[in-house]
Design a protein around this motif. Sequence first.
Motif, PDB file in Angstrom:
ATOM      1  N   ILE A 322     -34.081 -71.589 -40.182  1.00 50.97           N
ATOM      2  CA  ILE A 322     -33.692 -71.072 -38.870  1.00 50.97           C
ATOM      3  C   ILE A 322     -34.921 -70.736 -38.036  1.00 50.97           C
ATOM      4  CG2 ILE A 322     -32.597 -69.107 -37.696  1.00 50.97           C
ATOM      5  CD1 ILE A 322     -30.556 -69.112 -40.025  1.00 50.97           C
ATOM      6  N   ASN A 323     -35.863 -70.034 -38.649  1.00 54.48           N
ATOM      7  CA  ASN A 323     -37.056 -69.654 -37.895  1.00 54.48           C
ATOM      8  C   ASN A 323     -37.918 -70.866 -37.565  1.00 54.48           C
ATOM      9  OD1 ASN A 323     -36.489 -66.922 -37.681  1.00 54.48           O
ATOM     10  ND2 ASN A 323     -37.407 -66.442 -39.663  1.00 54.48           N
ATOM     11  N   GLY A 324     -37.919 -71.849 -38.453  1.00 56.59           N
ATOM     12  CA  GLY A 324     -38.667 -73.061 -38.148  1.00 56.59           C
ATOM     13  C   GLY A 324     -38.072 -73.849 -36.997  1.00 56.59           C
ATOM     14  N   ARG A 325     -36.744 -73.843 -36.878  1.00 61.65           N
ATOM     15  CA  ARG A 325     -36.059 -74.603 -35.824  1.00 61.65           C
ATOM     16  C   ARG A 325     -36.138 -73.927 -34.469  1.00 61.65           C
ATOM     17  NH1 ARG A 325     -30.199 -75.019 -38.059  1.00 61.65           N
ATOM     18  NH2 ARG A 325     -29.788 -75.867 -35.978  1.00 61.65           N
ATOM     19  N   PHE A 326     -36.069 -72.603 -34.435  1.00 60.19           N
ATOM     20  CA  PHE A 326     -35.842 -71.928 -33.151  1.00 60.19           C
ATOM     21  C   PHE A 326     -36.984 -71.029 -32.681  1.00 60.19           C
ATOM     22  CE2 PHE A 326     -31.522 -72.657 -34.869  1.00 60.19           C
ATOM     23  CZ  PHE A 326     -30.990 -73.405 -33.834  1.00 60.19           C
ATOM     24  N   SER A 327     -37.859 -70.587 -33.561  1.00 55.22           N
ATOM     25  CA  SER A 327     -38.825 -69.568 -33.148  1.00 55.22           C
ATOM     26  C   SER A 327     -39.897 -70.143 -32.230  1.00 55.22           C
ATOM     27  CB  SER A 327     -39.476 -68.923 -34.372  1.00 55.22           C
ATOM     28  OG  SER A 327     -40.236 -69.872 -35.082  1.00 55.22           O
ATOM     29  N   GLY A 328     -40.491 -69.248 -31.450  1.00 49.95           N
ATOM     30  CA  GLY A 328     -41.637 -69.582 -30.621  1.00 49.95           C
ATOM     31  C   GLY A 328     -42.798 -68.697 -31.007  1.00 49.95           C
ATOM     32  N   PHE A 329     -43.927 -68.878 -30.344  1.00 50.76           N
ATOM     33  CA  PHE A 329     -45.109 -68.086 -30.728  1.00 50.76           C
ATOM     34  C   PHE A 329     -44.890 -66.598 -30.471  1.00 50.76           C
ATOM     35  CE2 PHE A 329     -45.785 -68.811 -26.232  1.00 50.76           C
ATOM     36  CZ  PHE A 329     -46.348 -67.631 -25.781  1.00 50.76           C
ATOM     37  N   ASP A 330     -43.925 -66.255 -29.593  1.00 50.77           N
ATOM     38  CA  ASP A 330     -43.686 -64.851 -29.270  1.00 50.77           C
ATOM     39  C   ASP A 330     -42.282 -64.391 -29.646  1.00 50.77           C
ATOM     40  OD1 ASP A 330     -42.345 -66.396 -27.439  1.00 50.77           O
ATOM     41  OD2 ASP A 330     -42.893 -65.179 -25.694  1.00 50.77           O
ATOM     42  N   TRP A 331     -41.583 -65.149 -30.472  1.00 51.30           N
ATOM     43  CA  TRP A 331     -40.204 -64.767 -30.852  1.00 51.30           C
ATOM     44  C   TRP A 331     -39.845 -65.345 -32.207  1.00 51.30           C
ATOM     45  CZ3 TRP A 331     -35.499 -68.073 -30.232  1.00 51.30           C
ATOM     46  CH2 TRP A 331     -34.325 -67.383 -30.561  1.00 51.30           C
ATOM     47  N   VAL A 332     -39.504 -64.467 -33.146  1.00 51.76           N
ATOM     48  CA  VAL A 332     -38.962 -64.881 -34.450  1.00 51.76           C
ATOM     49  C   VAL A 332     -37.492 -64.476 -34.452  1.00 51.76           C
ATOM     50  CG1 VAL A 332     -39.095 -64.596 -36.945  1.00 51.76           C
ATOM     51  CG2 VAL A 332     -41.190 -64.587 -35.578  1.00 51.76           C
ATOM     52  N   PRO A 333     -36.555 -65.432 -34.394  1.00 48.51           N
ATOM     53  CA  PRO A 333     -35.148 -65.075 -34.209  1.00 48.51           C
ATOM     54  C   PRO A 333     -34.537 -64.286 -35.358  1.00 48.51           C
ATOM     55  CG  PRO A 333     -35.398 -67.437 -34.585  1.00 48.51           C
ATOM     56  CD  PRO A 333     -36.767 -66.894 -34.373  1.00 48.51           C
ATOM     57  N   LEU A 334     -34.910 -64.610 -36.612  1.00 50.80           N
ATOM     58  CA  LEU A 334     -34.298 -63.958 -37.773  1.00 50.80           C
ATOM     59  C   LEU A 334     -35.351 -63.181 -38.551  1.00 50.80           C
ATOM     60  CD1 LEU A 334     -32.003 -63.388 -39.741  1.00 50.80           C
ATOM     61  CD2 LEU A 334     -32.471 -65.610 -40.816  1.00 50.80           C
ATOM     62  N   ARG A 335     -35.159 -61.876 -38.630  1.00 54.21           N
ATOM     63  CA  ARG A 335     -36.014 -61.027 -39.457  1.00 54.21           C
ATOM     64  C   ARG A 335     -35.224 -60.708 -40.726  1.00 54.21           C
ATOM     65  NH1 ARG A 335     -38.342 -56.667 -35.005  1.00 54.21           N
ATOM     66  NH2 ARG A 335     -38.600 -58.151 -33.275  1.00 54.21           N
ATOM     67  N   TYR A 336     -35.752 -61.128 -41.846  1.00 60.45           N
ATOM     68  CA  TYR A 336     -35.026 -61.041 -43.118  1.00 60.45           C
ATOM     69  C   TYR A 336     -35.875 -60.268 -44.107  1.00 60.45           C
ATOM     70  CZ  TYR A 336     -33.342 -62.792 -47.658  1.00 60.45           C
ATOM     71  OH  TYR A 336     -32.893 -62.894 -48.949  1.00 60.45           O
ATOM     72  N   MET A 337     -35.338 -59.155 -44.623  1.00 59.54           N
ATOM     73  CA  MET A 337     -36.087 -58.328 -45.550  1.00 59.54           C
ATOM     74  C   MET A 337     -35.200 -57.920 -46.719  1.00 59.54           C
ATOM     75  SD  MET A 337     -36.390 -54.952 -43.091  1.00 59.54           S
ATOM     76  CE  MET A 337     -37.076 -53.878 -44.350  1.00 59.54           C
ATOM     77  N   THR A 338     -35.794 -57.855 -47.913  1.00 57.28           N
ATOM     78  CA  THR A 338     -35.030 -57.530 -49.118  1.00 57.28           C
ATOM     79  C   THR A 338     -35.433 -56.175 -49.707  1.00 57.28           C
ATOM     80  OG1 THR A 338     -36.599 -58.763 -50.495  1.00 57.28           O
ATOM     81  CG2 THR A 338     -34.663 -59.949 -49.694  1.00 57.28           C
ATOM     82  N   GLN A 339     -36.174 -55.375 -48.939  1.00 54.04           N
ATOM     83  CA  GLN A 339     -36.498 -54.021 -49.378  1.00 54.04           C
ATOM     84  C   GLN A 339     -35.350 -53.074 -49.006  1.00 54.04           C
ATOM     85  OE1 GLN A 339     -38.333 -55.899 -47.245  1.00 54.04           O
ATOM     86  NE2 GLN A 339     -40.518 -55.449 -47.442  1.00 54.04           N
ATOM     87  N   THR A 340     -35.255 -51.986 -49.749  1.00 52.41           N
ATOM     88  CA  THR A 340     -34.306 -50.939 -49.403  1.00 52.41           C
ATOM     89  C   THR A 340     -34.834 -50.139 -48.215  1.00 52.41           C
ATOM     90  OG1 THR A 340     -33.554 -50.751 -51.687  1.00 52.41           O
ATOM     91  CG2 THR A 340     -33.118 -48.877 -50.249  1.00 52.41           C
ATOM     92  N   VAL A 341     -33.973 -49.843 -47.262  1.00 52.60           N
ATOM     93  CA  VAL A 341     -34.336 -49.049 -46.091  1.00 52.60           C
ATOM     94  C   VAL A 341     -33.663 -47.680 -46.209  1.00 52.60           C
ATOM     95  CG1 VAL A 341     -34.175 -48.856 -43.577  1.00 52.60           C
ATOM     96  CG2 VAL A 341     -34.630 -51.080 -44.640  1.00 52.60           C
ATOM     97  N   ALA A 342     -34.411 -46.622 -46.007  1.00 46.75           N
ATOM     98  CA  ALA A 342     -33.858 -45.270 -46.098  1.00 46.75           C
ATOM     99  C   ALA A 342     -32.677 -45.109 -45.149  1.00 46.75           C
ATOM    100  CB  ALA A 342     -34.939 -44.246 -45.769  1.00 46.75           C
ATOM    101  N   ARG A 343     -31.712 -44.325 -45.576  1.00 47.47           N
ATOM    102  CA  ARG A 343     -30.473 -44.182 -44.805  1.00 47.47           C
ATOM    103  C   ARG A 343     -30.726 -43.602 -43.418  1.00 47.47           C
ATOM    104  NH1 ARG A 343     -25.819 -40.496 -45.236  1.00 47.47           N
ATOM    105  NH2 ARG A 343     -23.916 -41.675 -44.804  1.00 47.47           N
ATOM    106  N   THR A 344     -31.678 -42.711 -43.290  1.00 46.31           N
ATOM    107  CA  THR A 344     -31.962 -42.142 -41.972  1.00 46.31           C
ATOM    108  C   THR A 344     -32.505 -43.215 -41.026  1.00 46.31           C
ATOM    109  OG1 THR A 344     -34.120 -41.442 -42.830  1.00 46.31           O
ATOM    110  CG2 THR A 344     -32.356 -39.805 -42.822  1.00 46.31           C
ATOM    111  N   LYS A 345     -33.381 -44.074 -41.521  1.00 44.68           N
ATOM    112  CA  LYS A 345     -33.909 -45.155 -40.691  1.00 44.68           C
ATOM    113  C   LYS A 345     -32.807 -46.157 -40.341  1.00 44.68           C
ATOM    114  CE  LYS A 345     -38.677 -44.908 -42.372  1.00 44.68           C
ATOM    115  NZ  LYS A 345     -39.759 -45.641 -43.090  1.00 44.68           N
ATOM    116  N   LEU A 346     -31.953 -46.447 -41.323  1.00 39.50           N
ATOM    117  CA  LEU A 346     -30.860 -47.380 -41.079  1.00 39.50           C
ATOM    118  C   LEU A 346     -29.937 -46.859 -39.984  1.00 39.50           C
ATOM    119  CD1 LEU A 346     -29.947 -50.096 -42.227  1.00 39.50           C
ATOM    120  CD2 LEU A 346     -28.480 -48.849 -43.826  1.00 39.50           C
TER     121      LEU A 346
END
Length: 454
Positions: A322-346
């Motif tokens: 997806i990012n290879g097809r659509f992204s530009g030098f100033d835009w990454v369409p899909l941010r994908y992370m597999t870390q746990t995010v604290a509930r307050t931040k979420l």
Amino acid sequence: MARLVIVSNRVPAPKVKGAASAGGLAVALQSFVEPGTLWFGWSGRVAERTSTRPRTVDGDGVTYATIDLGAEDYDRFYVGFANSSLWPLLHFRLGLMRYRREDFEGYLAVNAAFAAALMPLLREDDLVWVHDYHLIPLATALRALGFKGRIGFFLHIPFVPPSVLEALPPARGVMEALCDYDVVGFQTRTHLQDFLDCARRFNGFAVEGEEVVTRGRRVRAIADPIGIDAAGFARIAARSAGTAYIQRVRESLVGRALAISAERLDYSKGLPNRFEGFARLLSRFPQHQRRVSMLQIAARSREDVAEYQALRRELDRLAGDINGRFSGFDWVPLRYMTQTVARTKLAGLFRIARIGLVTPLRDGMNLVAKEFVAAQDPADPGVLILSRFAGAAEELTEALLVNPYDPDEIAEAMDAALEMPLEERQQRHAALRRAVFEVTSARYCNVFVDALAA
């Protein structure tokens, strides 16, 4: 007054009670657990052999008692029958179900070990509340040891109709184990009805209203949808939105809309379909390119199960495509992370999102959908896109309901959400907010414990 004893596969450590790492169950029960309560379960540690004596820790007047699992017991009970047989079966994924008789025997053995370790801690008038699919046979094991008190069970994931349950070789044994409880709870009326239909399918079970009678025992079945502390989560979200962390996220968006999803990395959550739906949004509705960014948080789980390893590889590939097809030098369409995010931040991330994507292929309830609603600013709310196969869809009818198997339907819902005028967003959110603030975690706990005590 009878003491409440909670039994679950995992037990939250007192020092992180209510934090993201404690899991959805701990978050749902945190406002109900009072001094004097006993919470029993697995420690999360794998040892040489399964413990026979629990380790106890006191925190805020609550006693947390845990046992370790031996490596072989862990493989057969947790990796094997619980998560390779029951989990896929109860999520309608028969093609992923793997059954081995020795795993089922290990599942029964670990439940017997739980019962043997718990029994010395019990009082005869305790109310024992057992949670989820890992521990279905626990009442049978406790009864065999002589416990005569009230025992209730709540299933947090879906139940299935007879045509699906019968694919499991020990299906009758599972039904008999459920009927050794006094009360069995389900997330929705649909799951409750499926349970009653399964009882009708087997000889020796009689259904009387919403009770099942078998082998001289009577079990009451109830639908008791789980909720959240909506007011508390809304306060957390409002505070978090003003933090430096959320400010950095806002700045990184550069005025673009945020679509957010957050769950465990699990094949029941429909993640590949969701990624494909986002890709089709960008290809079919090109006006949204560079105007929206999607953030997918998928915390890793069950990494020793082969199907989860394969899913992670598939998502890595899809995200790169997806990012290879659509992204530009100033835009990454899909941010994908597999870390746990604290509930307050979420909570803060939910607050600033224009779209909440909750599209599981099947789910017992899904508290993320309710948290997204609670987190929104009523003056300028985001839009919830929700799978019609999540239990929450029975309550959150003003969401944009989609079939999660259809990426084009997901894309069309995202387009509708991005184009939706403020007045409609406010109207939908007001109805969703009423539902979320009415069916709270406290109500869920009170309904179940009252039924069990009765």
